[in-house]
Design a protein around this motif. Structure first.
Motif, PDB file in Angstrom:
ATOM      1  N   GLN A  15       0.836  -1.202   0.000  1.00 28.31           N
ATOM      2  CA  GLN A  15       0.000   0.000   0.000  1.00 28.31           C
ATOM      3  C   GLN A  15       0.873   1.254   0.000  1.00 28.31           C
ATOM      4  N   GLN A  16       1.953   1.209   0.787  1.00 26.42           N
ATOM      5  CA  GLN A  16       2.851   2.355   0.868  1.00 26.42           C
ATOM      6  C   GLN A  16       3.548   2.612  -0.459  1.00 26.42           C
ATOM      7  N   VAL A  17       3.920   1.550  -1.177  1.00 31.57           N
ATOM      8  CA  VAL A  17       4.522   1.713  -2.503  1.00 31.57           C
ATOM      9  C   VAL A  17       3.577   2.506  -3.409  1.00 31.57           C
ATOM     10  N   CYS A  18       2.296   2.127  -3.398  1.00 35.29           N
ATOM     11  CA  CYS A  18       1.304   2.815  -4.243  1.00 35.29           C
ATOM     12  C   CYS A  18       1.095   4.257  -3.795  1.00 35.29           C
ATOM     13  N   ASP A  19       1.039   4.474  -2.483  1.00 34.07           N
ATOM     14  CA  ASP A  19       0.851   5.834  -1.980  1.00 34.07           C
ATOM     15  C   ASP A  19       2.019   6.738  -2.371  1.00 34.07           C
ATOM     16  N   GLU A  20       3.241   6.204  -2.337  1.00 36.21           N
ATOM     17  CA  GLU A  20       4.400   7.010  -2.735  1.00 36.21           C
ATOM     18  C   GLU A  20       4.363   7.331  -4.223  1.00 36.21           C
ATOM     19  N   MET A  21       3.882   6.389  -5.028  1.00 39.42           N
ATOM     20  CA  MET A  21       3.725   6.675  -6.453  1.00 39.42           C
ATOM     21  C   MET A  21       2.715   7.804  -6.650  1.00 39.42           C
ATOM     22  N   ASP A  22       1.596   7.748  -5.937  1.00 38.30           N
ATOM     23  CA  ASP A  22       0.580   8.799  -6.042  1.00 38.30           C
ATOM     24  C   ASP A  22       1.171  10.161  -5.695  1.00 38.30           C
ATOM     25  N   LEU A  23       1.889  10.223  -4.578  1.00 36.22           N
ATOM     26  CA  LEU A  23       2.449  11.501  -4.137  1.00 36.22           C
ATOM     27  C   LEU A  23       3.497  12.023  -5.117  1.00 36.22           C
ATOM     28  N   THR A  24       4.329  11.134  -5.617  1.00 36.49           N
ATOM     29  CA  THR A  24       5.339  11.543  -6.600  1.00 36.49           C
ATOM     30  C   THR A  24       4.679  12.117  -7.844  1.00 36.49           C
ATOM     31  N   PHE A  25       3.655  11.440  -8.310  1.00 40.08           N
ATOM     32  CA  PHE A  25       2.943  11.874  -9.516  1.00 40.08           C
ATOM     33  C   PHE A  25       2.370  13.273  -9.321  1.00 40.08           C
ATOM     34  N   SER A  26       1.647  13.480  -8.228  1.00 43.08           N
ATOM     35  CA  SER A  26       1.004  14.778  -8.007  1.00 43.08           C
ATOM     36  C   SER A  26       2.027  15.896  -7.809  1.00 43.08           C
ATOM     37  N   ARG A  27       3.064  15.616  -7.042  1.00 44.59           N
ATOM     38  CA  ARG A  27       4.026  16.682  -6.719  1.00 44.59           C
ATOM     39  C   ARG A  27       4.881  17.086  -7.916  1.00 44.59           C
ATOM     40  N   ALA A  28       5.079  16.173  -8.854  1.00 35.39           N
ATOM     41  CA  ALA A  28       5.934  16.484 -10.010  1.00 35.39           C
ATOM     42  C   ALA A  28       5.143  16.928 -11.231  1.00 35.39           C
ATOM     43  N   ALA A  29       3.824  16.730 -11.231  1.00 32.91           N
ATOM     44  CA  ALA A  29       3.018  17.022 -12.417  1.00 32.91           C
ATOM     45  C   ALA A  29       2.910  18.521 -12.664  1.00 32.91           C
ATOM     46  N   PHE A  30       2.715  18.863 -13.926  1.00 35.07           N
ATOM     47  CA  PHE A  30       2.591  20.265 -14.340  1.00 35.07           C
ATOM     48  C   PHE A  30       1.142  20.741 -14.265  1.00 35.07           C
ATOM     49  N   SER A  31       0.214  19.922 -14.707  1.00 31.38           N
ATOM     50  CA  SER A  31      -1.182  20.328 -14.850  1.00 31.38           C
ATOM     51  C   SER A  31      -1.888  20.413 -13.504  1.00 31.38           C
ATOM     52  N   PRO A  32      -2.661  21.476 -13.257  1.00 28.55           N
ATOM     53  CA  PRO A  32      -3.407  21.593 -11.994  1.00 28.55           C
ATOM     54  C   PRO A  32      -4.367  20.435 -11.750  1.00 28.55           C
ATOM     55  N   VAL A  33      -4.927  19.859 -12.817  1.00 30.80           N
ATOM     56  CA  VAL A  33      -5.881  18.769 -12.627  1.00 30.80           C
ATOM     57  C   VAL A  33      -5.222  17.557 -11.984  1.00 30.80           C
ATOM     58  N   ILE A  34      -3.915  17.401 -12.163  1.00 31.96           N
ATOM     59  CA  ILE A  34      -3.177  16.314 -11.508  1.00 31.96           C
ATOM     60  C   ILE A  34      -2.495  16.832 -10.242  1.00 31.96           C
ATOM     61  N   ALA A  35      -1.739  17.937 -10.364  1.00 34.28           N
ATOM     62  CA  ALA A  35      -0.929  18.446  -9.264  1.00 34.28           C
ATOM     63  C   ALA A  35      -1.778  18.952  -8.098  1.00 34.28           C
ATOM     64  N   GLU A  36      -2.937  19.528  -8.392  1.00 33.18           N
ATOM     65  CA  GLU A  36      -3.781  20.101  -7.345  1.00 33.18           C
ATOM     66  C   GLU A  36      -5.049  19.285  -7.109  1.00 33.18           C
ATOM     67  N   ALA A  37      -5.672  18.816  -8.197  1.00 31.86           N
ATOM     68  CA  ALA A  37      -6.945  18.100  -8.070  1.00 31.86           C
ATOM     69  C   ALA A  37      -6.769  16.605  -7.833  1.00 31.86           C
ATOM     70  N   ASP A  38      -5.535  16.085  -8.005  1.00 34.23           N
ATOM     71  CA  ASP A  38      -5.248  14.659  -7.773  1.00 34.23           C
ATOM     72  C   ASP A  38      -6.095  13.728  -8.632  1.00 34.23           C
ATOM     73  N   ASP A  39      -6.319  14.123  -9.893  1.00 28.58           N
ATOM     74  CA  ASP A  39      -7.066  13.259 -10.809  1.00 28.58           C
ATOM     75  C   ASP A  39      -6.087  12.250 -11.402  1.00 28.58           C
ATOM     76  N   ARG A  40      -5.722  11.260 -10.590  1.00 28.31           N
ATOM     77  CA  ARG A  40      -4.731  10.259 -10.993  1.00 28.31           C
ATOM     78  C   ARG A  40      -4.805   9.091 -10.027  1.00 28.31           C
ATOM     79  N   SER A  41      -4.122   8.020 -10.385  1.00 26.12           N
ATOM     80  CA  SER A  41      -4.080   6.845  -9.523  1.00 26.12           C
ATOM     81  C   SER A  41      -2.910   5.963  -9.931  1.00 26.12           C
ATOM     82  N   ASP A  42      -2.380   5.184  -8.969  1.00 28.92           N
ATOM     83  CA  ASP A  42      -1.276   4.264  -9.209  1.00 28.92           C
ATOM     84  C   ASP A  42      -1.588   2.923  -8.558  1.00 28.92           C
TER      85      ASP A  42
END
Length: 561
Positions: A15-42
């Motif tokens: 579970q922690q592996v997946c959560d770290e992927m989620d956080l990495t994705f959001s924190r590094a993304a350019f688009s607000p829909v991913i970086a701020e709205a968290d419209d993503r999943s791992d």
């Protein structure tokens, strides 16, 4: 057999592996829909059949089943020789809805994790790209009649080969989408999330051994299946019917019907959608993967403590979607499937199960993501932009409490990006951002309130598009509760009458000039229980805080202050 303590640690580690992927994705993304709205999943998926092993707790629930299906399709295509076989460092990209996906804007990456020369599992993630081409900026074409009008459709291909971005494939993608120069930030974030996941997973495997972790995964799946069966035993045996209504398909101005019969027989729960509307002309069709995933996420709303694993889905059976708009095939347009149709499916599931286990199920939530796309060129910078806005709504009342106001959509945890971020990135000004007070359905426990926002275009010209829902009928109340307020969309032009879209919640290519405004009032949740049974103190609190006007309160709760 893995001992209980080690099993719990490995489960938490995955579970922690997946959560770290989620956080990495959001924190590094350019688009607000991913970086701020968290419209993503791992997530982590089986090497054999793509079945779900673990998914991030902060990822969109609708992707729980979808990525399982897309990973399975990728594995099958590789085995059949249709897609090139993987090598270490390869990352595949795919957004084809008909290959286990959602809509074209949800772009999936998949990467194999190698151990001792073989694939141990697959890591996969999904991110909502602001644009993938098509008729309108943002991809939410309300009147598309074919998949090609919605954007670029990618089968599984290697975007990264042995760790290096394929410049030719990337050039093809960039030549077919808007503001392509901005997508490289999202692409690198998406790939980096998988690489972080591979590193963290390798550490877990090194610590406990591949065999032990593999055995734990098998036990986790079996445990999830047994836990789900135990939960289903709480539902009295029988057949429970419900319907949900979609405003229109965006092309034909007539409602679409989701007809559902849920049967609990023994250790299985069967969802029969026979009698639902036929495939539609516009973009409110749903592909099979999204339909099944919508059922899975609805059940998880009811029984959230069952661990996320493919085993949790084994006792659930979905039938009767063949030949309906819930099982779309190419070239049917599907841009509304994941964000809107999925929520109507969940609403139907809630409406059926509340009859059987009323203490565990809520009245209908707002049930729309409020997809609003705006695209143009900022004359101040000369740069093109595509703005994508999602918004919350009211949750339904439930046994023991009122619904949450301005909650995220049924299908995920995505939240509206901060107003300040949107105003910095795009030539807009939010004139209003408040609760849609009074929008919750009346009941012993009322529905939560939706959102009321108004956006003004400050500079230049732009094109606006909407794919929303619940503009015709509000979220349904249950057990005597009233329906929530409908979704309302208005275009305010200087010196011109207010424009309300013909399809109420769907429209595209609305031209805006500087000074024009768009106002959206999202639905409130449905009410739970008879309004006459509401505690007078709760009614008085609503009135004292101005949530309802006196006349409206008299209508909703007669005889009470």
């Amino acid at each position: 057999m893995v001992d209980p303590v080690t099993l719990a640690v490995i489960q938490a580690g995955l579970q922690q592996v997946c959560d770290e992927m989620d956080l990495t994705f959001s924190r590094a993304a350019f688009s607000p829909v991913i970086a701020e709205a968290d419209d993503r999943s791992d997530g982590i998926y089986s090497a054999e059949d793509g079945s779900l092993i673990a998914q991030g707790s902060k990822g969109l629930p609708v992707f729980v089943g979808v990525m399982q299906f897309s990973t399975r399709t990728l594995i099958e295509r590789i085995a059949a020789g249709v897609t090139a076989a993987p090598e270490p460092g390869d990352i595949y990209i795919v957004n084809d809805p008909y290959l286990g996906g959602t809509h074209l804007m949800d772009v999936r990456f998949a990467m194999p994790v190698w151990r001792q020369g073989r694939i141990w599992c697959w890591l996969s993630n999904t991110g909502h790209w602001p644009d993938t081409g098509g008729m309108v900026p943002g991809g939410f074409s309300a009147s598309a009649i074919s998949a090609e009008q919605e954007g670029l459709r990618l089968p599984p291909v290697k975007l990264f080969k042995k760790g290096v971005l394929d410049a030719e494939i990337w050039a093809i993608i960039c030549s077919n989408i808007r503001v392509s120069d901005q997508r490289i930030g999202d692409v690198k974030a998406q790939a980096s999330a998988l690489m972080v996941g591979a590193e963290r997973l390798a550490a877990l495997l090194d610590r406990y051994g591949d065999g032990t972790v593999g055995a734990a995964v098998a036990q986790m799946r079996d445990l999830a299946a047994r836990q789900m069966r135990a939960k289903l035993a709480l539902i009295p045996e029988g057949r429970y019917r419900a319907t949900a209504v979609i405003d229109s398909d965006g092309v034909v101005n007539a409602p679409l019907i989701i007809a559902l019969a849920v049967t609990r027989a023994g250790e299985r729960l069967v969802f029969d959608f026979s009698g639902s509307s036929l495939p539609c002309a516009g973009p409110m069709n749903s592909v099979r993967a999204t339909t099944l995933s919508s059922v899975y996420l609805a059940v998880r709303h009811v029984f959230p403590d069952v661990p996320i694993s493919a085993g949790a889905f084994e006792p659930l059976e979905v039938v009767g979607i063949e030949g309906t708009f819930l099982d779309a095939h190419y070239p049917r347009p599907v841009s509304g499937c994941a964000a809107e149709v999925s929520q109507r499916i969940a609403e139907a599931v809630f409406a059926a199960l509340v009859q059987a286990i009323p203490d565990r199920v809520t009245a209908a939530p707002a049930g729309t993501s409020g997809n609003f796309g705006l695209g143009g060129t900022d004359p101040e910078t000369g740069a093109g932009y595509v703005m994508y806005q999602i918004s919350g709504g009211g949750y339904g009342g439930f046994a023991g409490g009122d619904g949450i106001s301005n909650g995220c959509s049924t299908i995920g945890i995505s939240k509206a990006p901060p107003v300040e971020i949107m105003e910095q990135k795009y030539p807009v000004l939010y004139r209003r951002y408040a609760l849609h007070e009074g929008s919750g359905g009346a009941g012993q426990y009322r529905g939560g309130f939706g959102l009321d926002y108004e956006i003004e275009l400050l500079r230049g010209m732009a094109r606006a598009s909407f794919v929303m829902d619940h503009g015709r009928v509000g979220p349904q109340g249950v057990l005597g509760g009233g329906d929530g307020a409908v979704n309302r969309v208005e275009i305010h032009r200087q010196g011109a009458p207010v424009l309300v879209p013909e399809h109420l919640s769907k429209a595209q290519d609305i031209v805006l000039q500087a000074g024009d405004r768009v106002r959206v009032r999202t639905p409130g949740g449905g009410g739970y229980g008879a309004p006459a049974d509401r505690d007078p103190a709760r009614v008085a609190e609503d009135l004292a805080l101005g949530r309802y006007g006196t006349a409206e309160a008299a209508r909703l709760w007669p005889g009470k202050p």
